[in-house]
Design an enzyme around this catalytic site. Structure first.
Site, PDB file in Angstrom:
ATOM      1  CG  HIS A  65      -2.099  -1.076   1.142  1.00 27.09           C
ATOM      2  ND1 HIS A  65      -2.995  -0.952   2.023  1.00 27.09           N
ATOM      3  CD2 HIS A  65      -2.036  -2.188   0.464  1.00 27.09           C
ATOM      4  CE1 HIS A  65      -3.734  -1.881   1.884  1.00 27.09           C
ATOM      5  NE2 HIS A  65      -3.156  -2.741   0.823  1.00 27.09           N
ATOM      6  CD  GLU A  67      -2.039   4.689   2.774  1.00 29.51           C
ATOM      7  OE1 GLU A  67      -3.225   5.253   2.913  1.00 29.51           O
ATOM      8  OE2 GLU A  67      -1.761   3.823   2.158  1.00 29.51           O
ATOM      9  CB  CYS A  95      -6.296  -0.043   5.145  1.00 32.82           C
ATOM     10  SG  CYS A  95      -4.941  -0.617   5.039  1.00 32.82           S
ATOM     11  CB  CYS A  98      -2.065   2.186   5.999  1.00 29.11           C
ATOM     12  SG  CYS A  98      -1.755   1.206   4.528  1.00 29.11           S
TER      13      CYS A  98
END
Length: 168
Positions: A65, A67, A95, A98
């Site tokens: 992801h 992040e 999420c 993250c």
């Protein structure tokens, strides 16, 4: 469930500039065939410490992801004290994974674009992606250090990379 804030949620000119950078990175992700998310970590002095886009598809790494990738790039080169004063700008609400990485990295501030509830409108009801009910704020509330969280913000701009992506 998270209560949505107005479109321009308390953004300074600087916050708007770096959130737009994260949104631009989300477009890069989409152009490369990945899910449209981007992130940038910026020091208190305005130095970009790291930037990344979601690269799940091209890397085959389910944890790639934006992040998490930005944190992986920044943390070996910057102290926890520097990260505590930094802001992570994300095109979308982080999420749970993250948010956990943000928690563990010691980053002290997060500014995000589209929130999980609005993102669900684009994604639709997908049983394999039911994380939308979980807010990053819930994870941040468990942190022993304060994590300021601003968002959603710049909704029209942050939503644009998602238009037409999830229904294909």
């Amino acid at each position: 469930m998270m209560t949505a804030l107005p479109d321009q949620a308390a953004l300074s000119e600087e916050d708007g500039r770096y959130l737009r950078l994260a949104i631009d990175l989300s477009r890069v992700a989409r152009e490369r065939g990945n899910r449209p998310f981007g992130a940038a970590i910026v020091s208190a002095e305005g130095e970009i410490l790291a930037q990344a886009w979601n690269s799940n598809i091209e890397s085959g790494d389910c944890t790639a992801h934006a992040e998490v990738s930005a944190i992986r790039a920044a943390s070996p080169h910057h102290s926890r004290e520097t990260l505590a004063r930094a802001t992570l700008y994300s095109s979308g609400e982080p999420c749970v994974m993250c948010a956990g990485a943000i928690f563990w990295s010691n980053i002290g501030r997060v500014v995000f674009g589209i929130d999980a509830e609005r993102l669900r409108v684009f994604r639709g009801e997908r049983p394999e992606q039911r994380d939308a009910e979980l807010s990053c704020r819930d994870v941040f509330a468990s942190s022993p250090h304060p994590i300021e969280c601003i968002g959603p913000a710049l909704l029209a701009e942050a939503s644009a990379p998602h238009e037409g992506f999830w229904k294909r």
